[in-house]
Enzyme design. Structure first.
Site, PDB file in Angstrom:
ATOM      1  CB  ILE A   1      -0.981   0.052   1.199  1.00 19.00           C
ATOM      2  CG1 ILE A   1      -0.236  -0.068   2.528  1.00 19.00           C
ATOM      3  CG2 ILE A   1      -2.043  -1.020   1.097  1.00 19.00           C
ATOM      4  CD1 ILE A   1      -1.102   0.281   3.733  1.00 19.00           C
TER       5      ILE A   1
ATOM      6  CB  CYS B   1      -1.512  -9.842  -0.024  1.00 18.84           C
ATOM      7  SG  CYS B   1      -3.063  -9.230   0.663  1.00 18.84           S
TER       8      CYS B   1
END
Lengths: 643, 556
Positions: free
Chosen positions: A275, A337
Site C-alpha cells: 500500500i 497477500c
C-alpha cells in the site's frame, strides 16, 4: 454548525488550474458542503464540494489580489480560490479544517443525509443485494462446499463476514486451528466458485509460518480445498506480494506456505507492491499531471517514473493468471497477500470479473464489490481516510481496482453493461461517506454503527439512476460468446485514465463524446418506437387500418432525451455568444429540474423555447452548468434542508 | 533499360507467406515490374496478396539451409515474411525487389501504368484550383485578387501558376517580394476566415541576411494584408535563436522596425531528419511487443513523436485563436515554408473552417495546402520508417498532419465528415500509390512530366459515391463553430490505428464500432429523412478555446 464562523464570502475568485482564466463568485460554507456560486448570471456555474471529499486545505502566501486557498479533494478535484480579505480566508480555512476532520463516525454525512425516502424504501435499498443468493447463483452450497456458521459471532475472525463457505470436509476444529495460523485469523474461505470445472477461488491472509512453523489444521484446510475439486487436485497458492516482502515477513513470524508441508500445492509469487508503494506512486502521478504547461516529454517521463501503470499491469497480470488457472486448468486457487484485504481483494475481484459475465453487469458489479471488498473487510475507513486516521494507512487500492476494470472496458467495449461513469461515480462515493456501504473497516464495525438502520445504501441510489451509467453498446451476445475475457497485457494497452484523474478539469476532455451521443440516439430510438406504437394504437382505436405504417414524425416533446449529468458528459460552459440562447433555456432547465425527475426523458416543453426551434436540443442550462456529477442534484435538496 | 530486365526470376512456387493475424499460406510468388503477387492458387476461394513494389521500404534476406527467408517491410508499416525454396531464387527475388522498389524516375512509376476500367483519363484532374477557390469564396472578392505572375513558374518554382494576393499589390511588387524570399515563396493567402475576414498567409523566410537587407515591396505586401491601423502576427516556426542564425546563411526574419504592424512570435518546430528519426524510433518501439510498461513509455517518450504532434496542434491552435478570438491576421513561415508551415496552416483551417471538415473540403484542403502549395512529396516520402538507406530529404510532415487530424477527430468524433479509414488510406497513398496525386515535388514538375495527362487523380477517385461511402463518419453532424482541440499532453494519444495496426488486431473494437453505426443507422431510419436536420443539432455545442493559448502571448 458551530464551526462555521463565516457562512458566506463574496467576490471570491476561482482560478482555473491549467490556464490563466478565473471566475468570480460567492463562497458558501454549509454543514456539509463548500459551495462556490459563480456571480455571472449567464453561466451561473456552481461547484459543490462535500467536506468529506476534501483531503487537504492549504493557505498560501498572501498575494496582491487576496488570500489564496488551495483545496485538494479525494476525487482528484483541485480548487484554488482567492479570497479578498485575509480574515475571511482564515475563517473559512479554520472552519474547513475542523469540518473535514469529523470527530466520530456519527458526524459523517451518511448519518445526516436524507434523500426523502421512508424507512421501507431505505430497507429495500439495503436488501437489494444478497450475498447468500450470490453464492447460490455460483452453485454453492453444493456437495463439496458448505456454509459454515463458525463466524456467526465474529469470534473466529472479526474482519470476515458472518457467513462463510468452506469445503465440506473442513470441520470446525480445522477451521479454528487454521485461523490461528493465519494473520488476523483470516483463514482460507471460498470467494468464487467456477461451476463449470468445480474449481474454487479461495482467499486468506499469510500463514504465521516464520522460518519453520507448521500447522496441521492449516495443511488440512488446504487439503480439504484440494479434495473439493475432483477435476484437478492441484491448488495454486498465489502470494500476491513480491518475494522479497514475503521473505521479510518471515522474520516477524509470518511468511508464506512451504511447498514441502502442503500436499498438492503450487506456490507462486505475483509481485504486486504494498500500500505504501501504491500511495507514493499515485502521489507522483498526480504531481506530474497537475503541472501547468506540462510538456509532452515531462508528461511521458512522469508517467513512467510514477510506476502507476506498471502497478496496474501487475494486478491485471495476477488476475489473468488466476482466471487461466481456474478456467483452463480447472484448478482451485488460493490467493493471499499479507492480511488478505488489499491485493487479495484486487486479484480475487478482477479474476472473478474475467471469469464471470454476471459481474460485468451493473447489478453484478455491485455484488462483486459487496462480496470481495465490503464483506471481506477491505479497510475502506483506513484506506480512504474516513476519520482522520493514520496517513500511512491511506492507499488507493480500490481506485486501482476501478482503474483495472476501466482498462478492461477499453479492451472489451461491448462486454460491460456500464460505462466508465459508473466506475467514477462509485469512486466518488467510496470517499463521500454519504452512504453507509463503505463506512468503517469491516462488516462487524458497520453492524456496530447500525448502518442499515441509520443510513442509505449507495446501490439503491445508483440503480435509481441506472440509465446514466449504461454502456449503450453493451451486448449480452458478447457475454455469451466471451464468458471468459482474455485481455492483452501488451504495454501499450496501459493508458492514463484521464476521465478519472482529470474529471473536474473541463479543458482536458473531448468536447464531443461518442458515448453521450450514442446514449442520446438510443434513448431517442426508444422514444420514437414508443410513439409509433402509441399512434398505431390510436389509429386502431379510430378504426383506421395501420398495416404499412411508416415511421411517424415524432411530436416535438419527445426529442429531448435525458442525459447523464456528469461534468464530462455535460455540455461545457457557453460562450458569450450563446448567452441569449442559454437564458431562454435556463427557464426551461429550471422547469425540468423542479418538476420532472431527471431520469424520465418525457415531456418537457416551455412555450417559445422549444429546443428544436432554436436548434439546440441539448440544454446546457438544465444539466451541464451544474458542473457536478449526478449525485449533486439530490444533494441540492438535502443541503438546503441541512443548512 | 526496360523494367522487366531487372526481373531475374519472375515466378517461384512453394513459397510460404507469413503475415500478421493470418495463418501462413503456401503458394506462388510472382514479381512484375511494379508488383509483388502472391497467390495460393486454390480453386475455391483463392487467396491473393498484391503488394505495390513502391510500397516496400526495406527488405532483409536470410539463408536457412537451401532456402531463404525474405522479410519485406512496407512503407505502410506492414511486415511480411516469405520463405522461398532455393537460395538463388531467393537472392534474385530480393534484388529485383530492391531495384524496382526504389525507382527514381517518376514516369516509370506505377501511376503511369495504372489503367483501371472504371476510370477515364479524360476530364478534369484534381478538385479545384486557385481560380476556382477564389471564385467560390465570395468573401475574397473585395480585397483579394488572383495573380498569374507565376504562370511560367519563373517567379517561384514551387508555387502553382495562380496564387491569391492582396488586391492592392501588383505583379511587379510580387516579383520583387519573391526575390526577397527563400525559394521565391512570397506571402500568399492560405485562408480567409468566414467570420471576420481575417486571413492566414504563408511564405518562406525573408532573405535579410547578415546585412539586414530590406525589401520595400515585401513590406508593402504585408502592409496591404492588414489595414494600417491593425496588428498582424508573424508566426515564425523557428526558435528566435535559429532565426537569428539563419541570417548568417542569407536567411532571416521580419524585423520589428521594418514591419512595424506585425508582431513576431517564435514557435519552434522540428523538421527534416529529426522528424524522420522520430518516426523510425516510434515504429521501432511499436514493433517490439516484449516491452514492460516502463520500457514502452520510455521508448515512446524517446521517439518524441507525440511531442511533435503536441507542438503542431499547439501552434495551429494559437494561429486559430489569433484569427478567431483576437481578430488578427497571421503570416506563417519557417525557413523554406514547405513543411511545418503547411502543417500548421492546414490544421488551423481544420479548426476554424467547417467547410474543410467534409470529405470534399478536406481533400480540397490537402490539394490546396500541400500539393499545389509545393510540399516536395517525392523527396519527403521516398522512404518511411524501415529503410536503412541514408536519409536525404525524407521527412514525415504529411504523416504528422494526418496524425494531428486524427487527434482532432478523436476529440470531436462528430465534427469531421470522414472517418479514420480515410486518414489511414492517405497514409498509405502518400508513400505508394496507384494514383498520380502525390507524385513529384511541385506543380511545375507535375506539369513537365505530364502527370495530369497520364495518371489518375486519387482525390477524384475517393469522391466517387461508392468509394466515398467507405470513408464517411456515420456520426458526422455539421457544426459551424470552430473546434478547439485540447492540447494538454493528457489529451493526446498514440494513433494506435496506424502505428499498432499490424501489431494488435482487435475484433472487439471493430464490433463495437459496427454497433455504434447500427444504432446511428437505426436512428436515421426511425427519424426519417425530413427530421435529420433537427437531430443534427443535438450535439452542437459551443466550442470555446480549450486552453487559451493566447494567454501566453503576453509573456512573449
Amino acid at each position: 454548525m458551530e464551526h462555521i464562523r463565516t457562512p458566506k464570502v463574496e467576490q471570491v475568485k476561482l482560478l482555473d488550474r491549467f490556464s490563466n482564466k478565473s471566475t468570480t463568485g460567492t463562497l458558501h460554507l454549509t454543514a456539509t458542503h463548500l459551495i462556490f456560486a459563480e456571480s455571472n448570471s449567464a453561466s451561473a456555474q456552481e461547484i459543490w464540494i462535500l467536506h468529506h471529499h476534501i483531503a487537504s486545505v492549504e493557505k498560501l502566501a498572501l498575494t496582491a489580489s487576496g488570500c489564496p486557498l488551495l483545496i485538494q479533494c479525494r476525487n482528484f478535484r483541485i480548487v484554488h480560490f482567492i479570497i479578498p480579505r485575509e480574515r475571511d480566508c482564515h475563517d473559512i480555512y479554520s472552519s474547513l479544517f475542523r469540518l473535514l476532520r469529523p470527530g466520530s463516525y456519527d458526524d459523517l454525512y451518511a448519518f445526516s443525509y436524507n434523500p426523502k425516502q421512508n424507512d421501507q424504501q431505505r430497507e429495500e435499498g439495503w436488501q437489494l443485494l444478497d450475498l447468500g443468493a450470490e453464492f447460490e447463483r455460483m452453485g454453492v452450497p453444493c456437495d463439496q462446499w458448505k456454509l459454515t456458521d463458525v463466524n456467526r459471532d465474529y469470534k473466529v475472525c472479526e474482519t470476515y463476514p458472518r457467513d462463510l463457505y468452506v469445503p465440506i470436509t473442513a470441520s470446525k476444529p480445522i477451521i479454528v486451528g487454521s485461523s490461528k495460523f493465519r494473520s488476523k485469523g483470516r483463514f482460507p474461505v471460498l470467494t468464487y466458485f467456477y461451476q463449470e470445472k468445480k474449481a474454487a477461488v479461495c482467499r486468506c491472509s499469510q500463514p504465521l509460518s516464520g522460518f519453520s512453523a507448521r500447522c496441521l489444521e492449516d495443511e488440512h484446510m488446504l487439503q480439504a480445498i484440494s479434495k473439493a475439486n475432483y477435476n484437478n487436485r492441484c491448488i495454486y497458492v498465489m502470494d500476491t506480494r513480491p518475494k522479497l516482502n514475503a521473505l521479510a515477513n518471515r522474520a516477524a513470524g509470518k511468511g508464506y506456505e512451504n511447498e514441502d508441508n502442503y500436499i498438492n500445492i503450487r506456490f507462486q509469487f505475483v509481485g504486486i507492491e504494498n500500500i505504501h508503494v501504491m500511495r507514493g506512486s499515485l502521489q507522483k502521478l498526480l504531481e506530474v499531471v497537475g503541472t501547468r504547461s506540462l510538456s509532452m516529454a515531462d508528461y511521458m517521463a512522469g508517467l513512467e517514473n510514477s510506476g502507476w501503470l506498471r502497478h496496474i499491469k501487475a494486478i491485471m497480470d495476477a488476475a489473468i493468471f488466476l482466471a487461466k488457472a481456474v478456467t483452463v486448468e480447472g484448478a482451485s486457487v488460493l490467493v493471499h497477500c499479507s492480511d488478505g484485504w488489499d491485493r487479495t481483494a484486487q486479484v480475487c475481484a478482477m479474476g472473478s470479473l474475467l471469469m464471470d459475465p454476471y459481474y460485468r453487469t451493473i447489478k453484478g458489479f455491485m455484488v462483486l464489490i459487496e462480496k470481495d471488498w465490503i464483506s471481506f473487510g477491505h479497510k475502506f475507513a483506513d484506506r480512504c481516510d474516513q476519520l482522520n486516521g493514520d496517513s500511512k494507512e491511506v492507499s488507493p487500492i480500490f481506485t486501482q481496482f476501478l482503474e483495472c476494470v476501466w482498462h478492461l472496458t477499453e479492451q472489451f467495449p461491448q462486454a460491460f453493461e456500464f460505462s466508465e461513469w459508473f466506475l467514477i461515480q462509485i469512486h466518488e462515493h467510496v470517499h463521500s461517506c454519504q452512504f453507509g456501504n463503505f463506512l468503517r473497516n469491516s462488516q462487524r464495525q458497520r453492524e456496530d454503527l447500525q448502518v442499515t438502520e441509520r443510513t442509505y445504501s449507495l446501490w439503491a441510489h445508483l440503480l435509481s439512476e441506472k440509465q446514466n451509467y449504461l454502456n449503450p453498446i453493451y451486448s449480452s451476445r458478447f457475454a455469451e460468446s466471451h464468458p471468459v475475457l482474455v485481455p492483452s497485457t501488451q504495454a501499450y494497452h496501459f493508458k492514463f485514465w484521464r476521465n478519472m484523474y482529470h474529471q473536474y478539469d473541463r479543458s482536458m476532455h473531448p468536447r464531443q463524446s461518442i458515448l453521450k451521443h450514442i446514449l442520446t440516439l438510443k434513448e431517442s430510438n426508444r422514444d420514437l418506437e414508443g410513439t409509433v406504437r402509441a399512434l398505431k394504437a390510436k389509429l386502431q382505436k379510430l378504426g383506421v387500418s395501420t398495416s404499412p405504417l411508416k415511421p411517424q414524425t415524432p411530436p416535438r416533446e419527445h426529442s429531448l432525451p435525458p442525459r447523464p449529468q456528469s461534468l464530462i458528459l455535460g455540455a461545457p460552459v457557453l460562450s458569450r455568444k450563446e448567452v441569449q440562447r442559454e437564458e431562454d433555456e435556463e427557464v426551461f432547465g429550471e422547469e425540468a429540474r423542479e418538476d420532472v425527475p431527471i431520469s424520465t426523458g418525457g415531456e418537457r416543453t416551455v412555450e417559445g423555447s422549444s429546443a428544436t426551434e432554436n436548434g439546440y436540443m441539448e440544454l446546457p442550462g438544465s444539466f451541464g452548468s451544474k458542473g457536478e456529477p449526478a449525485v449533486v442534484t439530490l444533494e441540492f435538496g438535502v443541503a438546503r434542508m441541512t443548512c | 533499360m526496360e523494367l522487366s530486365e531487372h526481373i531475374k526470376t519472375a515466378n517461384v512456387e512453394d513459397v510460404t507467406l507469413i503475415r500478421p493475424f493470418l495463418p501462413s499460406l503456401k503458394g506462388t510468388l510472382c514479381v512484375t515490374s511494379h508488383h509483388l503477387l502472391f497467390s495460393d492458387r486454390k480453386e475455391d476461394g483463392s487467396r491473393q496478396l498484391l503488394v505495390l513494389l513502391r510500397n516496400i521500404d526495406a527488405i532483409e534476406k536470410r539463408a536457412l539451409g537451401s532456402s531463404g527467408t525474405v522479410t519485406i517491410k512496407c512503407k505502410d508499416l506492414l511486415v511480411l515474411q516469405l520463405e522461398i525454396p532455393g537460395m538463388e531464387e531467393c537472392l534474385n527475388i530480393a534484388s529485383s525487389i530492391e531495384t524496382l522498389s526504389s525507382l527514381e524516375s517518376v514516369t516509370e512509376m506505377y501511376p503511369f501504368f495504372y489503367r483501371p476500367s472504371h476510370l477515364s483519363l479524360q476530364g478534369p484532374w484534381g478538385l479545384s484550383s486557385a481560380d476556382q477557390y477564389y471564385k467560390e469564396t465570395e468573401r475574397l472578392l473585395d480585397r483579394w485578387r488572383i495573380s498569374n505572375v507565376n504562370s511560367d513558374y519563373s517567379v517561384c518554382p514551387s508555387y502553382p501558376r495562380a496564387v491569391i494576393v492582396p488586391r492592392d499589390v501588383d505583379d511587379d511588387m510580387l516579383v520583387r517580394s519573391a526575390r526577397f524570399r527563400h525559394g521565391g515563396r512570397f506571402p500568399v493567402l492560405s485562408y480567409c476566415h468566414h467570420r471576420n475576414q481575417m486571413v492566414i498567409m504563408r511564405s518562406s523566410q525573408p532573405l535579410t541576411g547578415a546585412n539586414r537587407k530590406r525589401c520595400k515591396e515585401d513590406e508593402l505586401l504585408l502592409q496591404a494584408v492588414i489595414d494600417s491601423s491593425e496588428l498582424g502576427y508573424i508566426m515564425d516556426l523557428r526558435s528566435a535563436q535559429q532565426a537569428q542564425q539563419s541570417r548568417m546563411t542569407g536567411g532571416g526574419f521580419e524585423s520589428k522596425s521594418c514591419y512595424n504592424h506585425w508582431k513576431r512570435l517564435h514557435r519552434y518546430h522540428e523538421r527534416g531528419k529529426v522528424l524522420q528519426e522520430s518516426l523510425i524510433k516510434l515504429v521501432e518501439a511499436c514493433a517490439d511487443s516484449s516491452h514492460s510498461v516502463d520500457r514502452w513509455l520510455s521508448k515512446l517518450e524517446n521517439s518524441k513523436w507525440l511531442s511533435h504532434v503536441h507542438n503542431a496542434l499547439t501552434t495551429a491552435g494559437l494561429i486559430a485563436e489569433c484569427v478567431e478570438r483576437d481578430g488578427h491576421s497571421v503570416l506563417v513561415h519557417g525557413s523554406e515554408g514547405t513543411d511545418s508551415t503547411l502543417l500548421v496552416t492546414s490544421l488551423a483551417q481544420l479548426i476554424l473552417d467547417p467547410a474543410s471538415r467534409t470529405v470534399y473540403g478536406f481533400l480540397c484542403l490537402l490539394e490546396r495546402e500541400w500539393i499545389q502549395a509545393g510540399h516536395p512529396f517525392q523527396q519527403r516520402c521516398g522512404h518511411s520508417a524501415h529503410s536503412h538507406t541514408r536519409l536525404k530529404h525524407e521527412c514525415p510532415s504529411f504523416l504528422l498532419l494526418l496524425d494531428c487530424v486524427w487527434q482532432i477527430w478523436r476529440q470531436f468524433p462528430l465534427a469531421l465528415e470522414f472517418s479514420e479509414a480515410l486518414l489511414l488510406r492517405l497514409t498509405r497513398e502518400v508513400y505508394a500509390s496507384d494514383y498520380g496525386t502525390f507524385l513529384c515535388n511541385s506543380e511545375q514538375e507535375r506539369c513537365a512530366l505530364g502527370v495530369k495527362e497520364n495518371t489518375y487523380c486519387l482525390f477524384r477517385s475517393l469522391l466517387k459515391p461508392e468509394i466515398e461511402e467507405k470513408y464517411l463518419n456515420p456520426l458526422y453532424e455539421h457544426t459551424d463553430l470552430a473546434i478547439w482541440p485540447s492540447v494538454h499532453p493528457q489529451s493526446l494519444q498514440l494513433w494506435t490505428g496506424l502505428f499498432l495496426r499490424w501489431t494488435e488486431y482487435s475484433q472487439n473494437m471493430e464490433d463495437a464500432r459496427d454497433e455504434i453505426w447500427n444504432i446511428k443507422k437505426e436512428h436515421r431510419e426511425r427519424i426519417g429523412p425530413d427530421q435529420n436536420n433537427h437531430t443534427t443539432s443535438i450535439h452542437c455545442e459551443t466550442f470555446t478555446p480549450f486552453e487559451n493559448l493566447m494567454d501566453e502571448l503576453t509573456v512573449l
